[in-house]
Design an enzyme around this catalytic site. Structure first.
Site, PDB file in Angstrom:
ATOM      1  N   ILE A 110     136.322  62.501 112.183  1.00 16.43           N
ATOM      2  CA  ILE A 110     136.356  61.193 112.828  1.00 16.43           C
ATOM      3  C   ILE A 110     136.930  61.328 114.233  1.00 16.43           C
ATOM      4  O   ILE A 110     137.709  62.246 114.509  1.00 16.43           O
ATOM      5  CB  ILE A 110     137.181  60.190 111.962  1.00 16.43           C
ATOM      6  CG1 ILE A 110     136.936  58.750 112.389  1.00 16.43           C
ATOM      7  CG2 ILE A 110     138.667  60.555 111.948  1.00 16.43           C
ATOM      8  CD1 ILE A 110     137.421  57.724 111.365  1.00 16.43           C
ATOM      9  N   CYS A 111     136.516  60.436 115.116  1.00 14.57           N
ATOM     10  CA  CYS A 111     137.068  60.380 116.473  1.00 14.57           C
ATOM     11  C   CYS A 111     137.239  58.909 116.829  1.00 14.57           C
ATOM     12  O   CYS A 111     137.543  58.092 115.972  1.00 14.57           O
ATOM     13  CB  CYS A 111     136.170  61.125 117.468  1.00 14.57           C
ATOM     14  SG  CYS A 111     134.534  60.411 117.674  1.00 14.57           S
ATOM     15  N   ARG A 112     137.033  58.547 118.068  1.00 12.44           N
ATOM     16  CA  ARG A 112     137.196  57.148 118.477  1.00 12.44           C
ATOM     17  C   ARG A 112     135.972  56.318 118.083  1.00 12.44           C
ATOM     18  O   ARG A 112     136.091  55.288 117.459  1.00 12.44           O
ATOM     19  CB  ARG A 112     137.419  57.064 119.991  1.00 12.44           C
ATOM     20  CG  ARG A 112     137.580  55.650 120.493  1.00 12.44           C
ATOM     21  CD  ARG A 112     137.888  55.626 121.995  1.00 12.44           C
ATOM     22  NE  ARG A 112     138.048  54.260 122.473  1.00 12.44           N
ATOM     23  CZ  ARG A 112     137.050  53.537 122.955  1.00 12.44           C
ATOM     24  NH1 ARG A 112     135.829  54.038 123.042  1.00 12.44           N
ATOM     25  NH2 ARG A 112     137.268  52.299 123.371  1.00 12.44           N
TER      26      ARG A 112
ATOM     27  N   GLY B 152     132.592  58.064 117.376  1.00 17.76           N
ATOM     28  CA  GLY B 152     131.569  58.832 116.674  1.00 17.76           C
ATOM     29  C   GLY B 152     130.893  59.917 117.481  1.00 17.76           C
ATOM     30  O   GLY B 152     130.193  60.746 116.922  1.00 17.76           O
TER      31      GLY B 152
ATOM     32  N   THR C  81     137.156  55.697 114.493  1.00 17.20           N
ATOM     33  CA  THR C  81     138.368  54.933 114.217  1.00 17.20           C
ATOM     34  C   THR C  81     138.228  53.489 114.679  1.00 17.20           C
ATOM     35  O   THR C  81     138.776  52.576 114.058  1.00 17.20           O
ATOM     36  CB  THR C  81     139.585  55.608 114.902  1.00 17.20           C
ATOM     37  OG1 THR C  81     139.657  56.973 114.456  1.00 17.20           O
ATOM     38  CG2 THR C  81     140.882  54.906 114.561  1.00 17.20           C
TER      39      THR C  81
END
Length: 106
Positions: A62-64, A66, A90
């Protein structure tokens, strides 16, 4: 291109003990992260390959939003680690109203 799931599916796999890594930078991670997600910034992935390779099931990334997690999942898959990106990242988790953690400790 790596597989992607949405946050609803992430909730399901996390309930079964799925491992989640967050590939954002430490300051982003400290602002808000999925409970239990392990911070491994994108630039540190090459150094973490040995640690991540010892996992038999999918690794969820996961990141901010995608984009970085998709790049990270592609990289991990190319190195023999089964990785799945979380679409929406996120931001989608928080916007969905799900609990999140703050601070640097996972």
């Amino acid at each position: 291109m790596s597989a992607e799931i949405d946050v609803d599916r992430l909730i399901e796999v996390m309930a079964r003990g799925a491992r989640v890594i967050d590939v954002r930078e430490p300051d982003e991670y400290a602002e808000a992260h999925v409970p239990g997600a392990q911070l491994i910034p994108l630039g540190s992935l090459p150094d973490a390959l040995d640690e991540l390779a010892g996992h038999d099931e999918n690794l969820y990334v996961i990141c901010r939003s995608g984009a970085r997690s998709l790049r990270a999942a592609d990289y991990l898959n190319a190195h023999g680690i089964d990785a799945v990106s979380v679409a929406g990242g996120t931001m989608a988790w928080v916007q969905r109203g799900l609990d999140y953690e703050t601070g640097e400790d996972a």
